[in-house]
Design an enzyme around this catalytic site. Structure first.
Site, PDB file in Angstrom:
ATOM      1  N   ARG A 105      47.257 -44.969 -53.442  1.00  0.00           N
ATOM      2  CA  ARG A 105      45.830 -45.022 -53.147  1.00  0.00           C
ATOM      3  C   ARG A 105      45.343 -46.468 -53.218  1.00  0.00           C
ATOM      4  NH1 ARG A 105      41.543 -42.321 -50.836  1.00  0.00           N
ATOM      5  NH2 ARG A 105      39.828 -41.868 -52.252  1.00  0.00           N
ATOM      6  N   THR A 403      41.434 -37.327 -42.046  1.00  0.00           N
ATOM      7  CA  THR A 403      42.648 -37.751 -42.739  1.00  0.00           C
ATOM      8  C   THR A 403      43.856 -37.212 -42.000  1.00  0.00           C
ATOM      9  OG1 THR A 403      41.442 -37.715 -44.803  1.00  0.00           O
ATOM     10  CG2 THR A 403      43.817 -37.687 -44.968  1.00  0.00           C
ATOM     11  N   THR A 421      45.694 -42.148 -45.244  1.00  0.00           N
ATOM     12  CA  THR A 421      44.384 -42.266 -44.625  1.00  0.00           C
ATOM     13  C   THR A 421      43.885 -43.705 -44.600  1.00  0.00           C
ATOM     14  OG1 THR A 421      42.095 -41.474 -44.794  1.00  0.00           O
ATOM     15  CG2 THR A 421      43.263 -41.856 -46.845  1.00  0.00           C
ATOM     16  N   GLU A 442      37.855 -47.273 -47.899  1.00  0.00           N
ATOM     17  CA  GLU A 442      38.090 -46.333 -48.992  1.00  0.00           C
ATOM     18  C   GLU A 442      37.135 -46.501 -50.163  1.00  0.00           C
ATOM     19  OE1 GLU A 442      39.716 -43.117 -48.899  1.00  0.00           O
ATOM     20  OE2 GLU A 442      41.105 -44.486 -47.929  1.00  0.00           O
ATOM     21  N   ASP A 445      34.439 -44.035 -51.042  1.00  0.00           N
ATOM     22  CA  ASP A 445      34.748 -42.778 -51.738  1.00  0.00           C
ATOM     23  C   ASP A 445      34.284 -42.804 -53.189  1.00  0.00           C
ATOM     24  OD1 ASP A 445      35.679 -40.861 -50.050  1.00  0.00           O
ATOM     25  OD2 ASP A 445      37.782 -40.994 -50.632  1.00  0.00           O
ATOM     26  N   SER A 465      40.324 -36.266 -52.291  1.00  0.00           N
ATOM     27  CA  SER A 465      40.503 -34.816 -52.200  1.00  0.00           C
ATOM     28  C   SER A 465      41.842 -34.445 -51.569  1.00  0.00           C
ATOM     29  CB  SER A 465      39.380 -34.198 -51.370  1.00  0.00           C
ATOM     30  OG  SER A 465      38.143 -34.337 -52.011  1.00  0.00           O
ATOM     31  N   GLY A 485      40.509 -33.840 -43.839  1.00  0.00           N
ATOM     32  CA  GLY A 485      39.201 -33.221 -43.906  1.00  0.00           C
ATOM     33  C   GLY A 485      38.330 -33.593 -45.081  1.00  0.00           C
ATOM     34  N   GLY A 486      38.569 -34.738 -45.748  1.00  0.00           N
ATOM     35  CA  GLY A 486      37.716 -35.109 -46.870  1.00  0.00           C
ATOM     36  C   GLY A 486      37.736 -34.021 -47.928  1.00  0.00           C
TER      37      GLY A 486
END
Length: 588
Positions: A105, A403, A421, A442, A445, A465, A485-486
Site C-alpha cells: 500500500r 480498482t 490500484t 491514494e 483515502d 477496502s 469498487g472502493g
C-alpha cells in the site's frame, strides 16, 4: 459531510482480479468462463491474460504470472492500476500449505500531517484534492512485485516484464470502455500536459478503435527489468516522480496543489509481509488481507454474523435482508476502529470473535431494516481490554470505487489473489514525464479531518477496502474471489461468497447476480435496472431503500477448484465489458 459524496461515489478504487494455473498452452476464444486441468487465467484484459499464460508456458509459477499480468494491466488499464500506485497480494504456498500476504500500500510522505487536507480548519474540496500532487502517496507496487518475485517467484523482472513491454511498444486498441473512462476524466487530464499528450487528442478522449502506444511506460519497465526495484526508488525515475509530485506538469494556467514528496520518501519505502486475516465460514477456511486493508476483517465479521442463520433454508428475500443487515453492522465497526496497524491499535481479535458476532447478531431485526447503526464494543471479546478508546459512531465514509483484482494458480497448486490500484479512475491525473505512468491519489483515502483512526500522518498507509480472498476446504484451495469498487469491494466479496456457499450458485452465476451494497448508509447502493424488480420489491417490504443514482458495482474475478481436479476461471459476463478467462488445457 463537507466533501462531495457524489465525487466519492464516482471515483472507484482501481483494483483487478486475475486467475491463473499452469500446463500445456492452448489458444482460446475470449470467454468469461473457462475450465481446464492445467493453467488458467481470468482478467478484464485479453492482453493481460495472455501475458500471464506466456509466463506460465515458459515454466513460471503463479507468482511470476501474476506480476506479468499486473504489469500488462498497467498498460491496457492504466486508469485503474499501475506502478504509480500500490496494492495487496494474498498468496497460498502449496509446498508449505500456508498463506501469506504482501502489503505494498502507498504511504504518506514524511511531510504529511493530520491537517494536510484542511484549509482554515475546514476540509478542502474533494475533487481539488484528487487532481493534485498533494494526493500522491509513495508508490508501493514495484516494491511489492520485487518482494513477491524474490521470495516466492522463480523468474526475474526481465522475464516477467517482457510481455508488458511488448504491449506498451506495439500498442493496443482503445476499447469503448477505455474511451468512456477517458471522456469522464477529460477535465482532470486536461490540467496536465503529459497526461493530455498521452491520453487526449485536441483535448478530447481517444475514440474507440485508436491504436495506443506508450513508449514511456515501456522505458520505465525496461529500466526496472535492467536494475530491479532500485530503478524505481532511486535514480532518474525517482527524481522524475518527485518532480511531478512537487511541481505538477500543469497545462496552461491550471492551478493545482503541489505535494511535498522527497527522494528519501521513495528510497525508504518498504513493503510488509503480513499474516493474513484467518476466519471460518460453514466449513471453509477463509484468508483475507489484514490492516491497513479493512477488507479481510469486515468480510469475516459479516460472515460470522451470518453464520448464525440457516440462510439456505430461508426464502431468498429473508436471507438477502440478513446479508444487508450484517453488512451494515460490520461497516459500522469498520468505520469506527480500523486503520494502519502501525499507527492504531485496532481491536481486530475482538472484531473477528464469533462471540462478538453473536452479540452483534442480536441487533438485527429479521423483519425490518435498521437505520444507520452505531459501532459495537469488541474490546470485551479479546484478551487485551486495556485500551480505553470507545469511538463515537461515524457517518459512512465515502471512498473511491475503481480498482483491479486478479487471482492466479499454477500446476503445483500455488494461488495468488491480488488487488492493486491507483485509486480514482486515472489516479491524480498526473503522468510522470518521460515514463508514461499515472500517479495515484491514494492519500484521499484518509479521512480529511479527525479525530479518527484513519486521519493522515507521516508514513501512514491509508485504510483500504481491498479484499483479495482465498478459501480452503479440507486444507486445499476451494476458490478465490476479489473485486474492484472502493468500499463496495467488501460487499461484492461478501455477497459473492453468500451466493456461492449459501445459495449454491455456480461461481459465474454468483458473480453475475445483481449486486446490493449496504455500508451503513441512508440507502443501499444498487446497480442499474435493480429498482422496480421483483427482488427489489421483496426487499422493500423489509424497509430497504435504494440510492437514487445506480451505478455498476465492481468487476470481480474468481477461481474455483473443482472436486474432479479441474479448475474453473471466472470473469465478469457483462460488467466492465466481458472478461477474459483462458485455460491452457481444456477440462473434460
Amino acid at each position: 459531510m463537507t466533501r462531495s459524496a457524489t465525487a466519492r461515489t464516482r471515483i472507484l478504487n482501481c483494483t483487478l482480479t486475475l486467475s491463473i494455473i499452469l500446463h500445456a498452452p492452448l489458444a482460446l476464444a475470449k470467454t468469461p468462463v473457462a475450465t481446464g486441468t492445467g493453467g488458467a487465467v481470468a482478467t478484464i484484459s485479453e492482453q493481460a491474460s495472455r501475458s500471464a499464460l506466456a509466463i506460465l508456458d515458459k515454466g513460471g509459477n503463479a507468482i511470476d504470472a501474476a506480476v506479468a499480468a499486473a504489469a500488462t494491466l498497467g498498460v491496457t488499464d492504466p486508469f485503474s492500476c499501475g506502478i504509480g500506485g500500490g496494492g495487496f497480494m494474498v498468496i497460498y504456498l502449496a509446498k508449505d500449505k500456508r498463506v501469506i500476504t504482501i502489503d505494498h500500500r502507498e504511504t504518506a510522505p514524511a511531510a504529511f500531517t493530520p491537517a494536510t487536507f484542511l484549509e482554515n480548519g475546514k476540509e478542502i474540496d474533494f475533487d481539488t484534492a484528487v487532481a493534485s500532487g498533494a494526493a500522491v502517496g509513495v508508490p508501493g507496487t514495484v516494491r511489492g512485485w520485487h518482494e513477491a518475485l524474490e521470495r516466492y517467484g522463480t523468474m526475474n523482472f526481465k522475464q516477467v516484464l517482457a510481455p508488458a513491454i511488448d504491449v506498451a511498444n506495439q500498442g493496443f486498441t482503445v476499447t469503448d470502455i477505455f474511451s468512456r473512462l477517458t471522456r469522464e476524466n477529460e477535465r482532470k487530464f486536461q490540467q496536465f500536459g503529459t497526461t493530455s499528450a498521452l491520453y487526449l487528442r485536441d483535448g478530447k478522449a481517444l475514440p474507440a478503435g485508436t491504436m495506443l502506444r506508450n513508449p514511456g511506460m515501456a522505458k520505465a519497465y525496461r529500466e526496472i527489468a535492467a536494475r530491479g526495484q532500485r530503478a524505481f526508488y532511486t535514480g532518474p525515475m525517482a527524481r522524475a516522480i518527485v518532480d511531478a509530485v512537487n511541481r505538477p506538469p500543469v497545462a496552461g494556467g491550471a492551478g493545482v496543489r503541489a505535494g511535498k514528496m522527497t527522494l528519501a520518501d521513495l528510497a525508504n519505502y518498504e513493503a510488509r509481509i503480513r499474516q493474513p486475516v484467518a476466519s471460518t465460514y460453514r466449513g471453509y477456511a477463509l484468508y483475507g488481507m489484514p490492516l491497513p486493508s479493512s477488507g479481510g476483517v469486515t468480510v469475516a465479521e459479516a460472515l460470522n454474523i451470518l453464520e448464525g442463520y440457516d440462510l439456505k433454508a430461508m426464502p431468498r428475500a429473508d436471507a438477502e435482508h440478513l446479508y444487508l443487515e450484517a453488512s451494515r453492522l460490520a461497516f459500522a465497526d469498520r468505520n469506527a476502529y480500523l486503520a494502519d496497524p502501525e499507527y492504531v491499535d485496532a481491536p481486530v481479535a475482538g472484531l473477528l470473535s464469533k462471540a462478538f458476532a453473536a452479540q452483534r447478531r442480536t441487533a438485527i431485526d429479521p423483519k425490518r431494516a435498521a437505520a444507520s447503526v452505531a459501532a459495537g464494543d469488541p474490546y470485551a471479546y479479546q484478551e487485551d481490554q486495556s485500551i480505553p478508546l470507545r469511538p463515537q459512531a461515524r457517518p459512512l465514509q465515502k471512498e473511491n470505487a475503481h480498482t483491479t483484482h486478479f487471482t492466479v494458480s499454477d500446476k503445483d497448486g500455488n494461488v495468488v489473489s491480488y488487488t492493486f490500484t491507483i485509486e480514482s479512475w486515472g489516479g491524480s491525473g498526473i503522468v510522470v514525464p518521460g515514463y508514461g505512468f499515472l500517479l495515484n491519489n491514494e492519500m484521499t483515502d484518509f479521512d480529511f479531518s479527525g479525530p479518527r483512526p484513519n486521519v493522515p500522518e507521516a508514513g501512514k498507509r491509508p485504510r483500504s477496502s481491498m479484499a483479495p480472498t482465498i478459501a480452503l476446504k479440507d486444507g486445499k484451495p476451494a476458490f478465490t474471489i476479489g473485486s474492484p469498487g472502493g468500499s463496495t469491494i467488501i460487499t461484492t466479496v461478501l455477497q459473492t461468497i453468500v451466493n456461492h456457499v449459501d445459495f449454491g450458485m455456480p461461481m459465474d452465476a454468483a458473480i453475475n447476480a445483481p449486486r446490493l451494497s449496504e455500508r451503513n448508509g441512508a440507502a443501499t447502493s444498487v446497480e442499474p435496472g435493480f429498482a422496480g424488480s421483483a427482488q427489489a420489491r421483496a426487499l422493500e417490504a423489509f424497509g430497504h431503500t435504494w440510492e437514487a443514482t445506480p451505478e455498476e458495482i465492481g468487476a470481480a474475478n474468481a477461481l474455483v477448484f473443482n472436486p474432479d481436479g479441474t479448475v474453473t476461471a471466472v470473469s465478469e459476463g457483462r460488467r466492465h465489458g466481458v472478461g477474459s478467462a483462458l485455460v491452457q488445457r481444456k477440462g473434460h
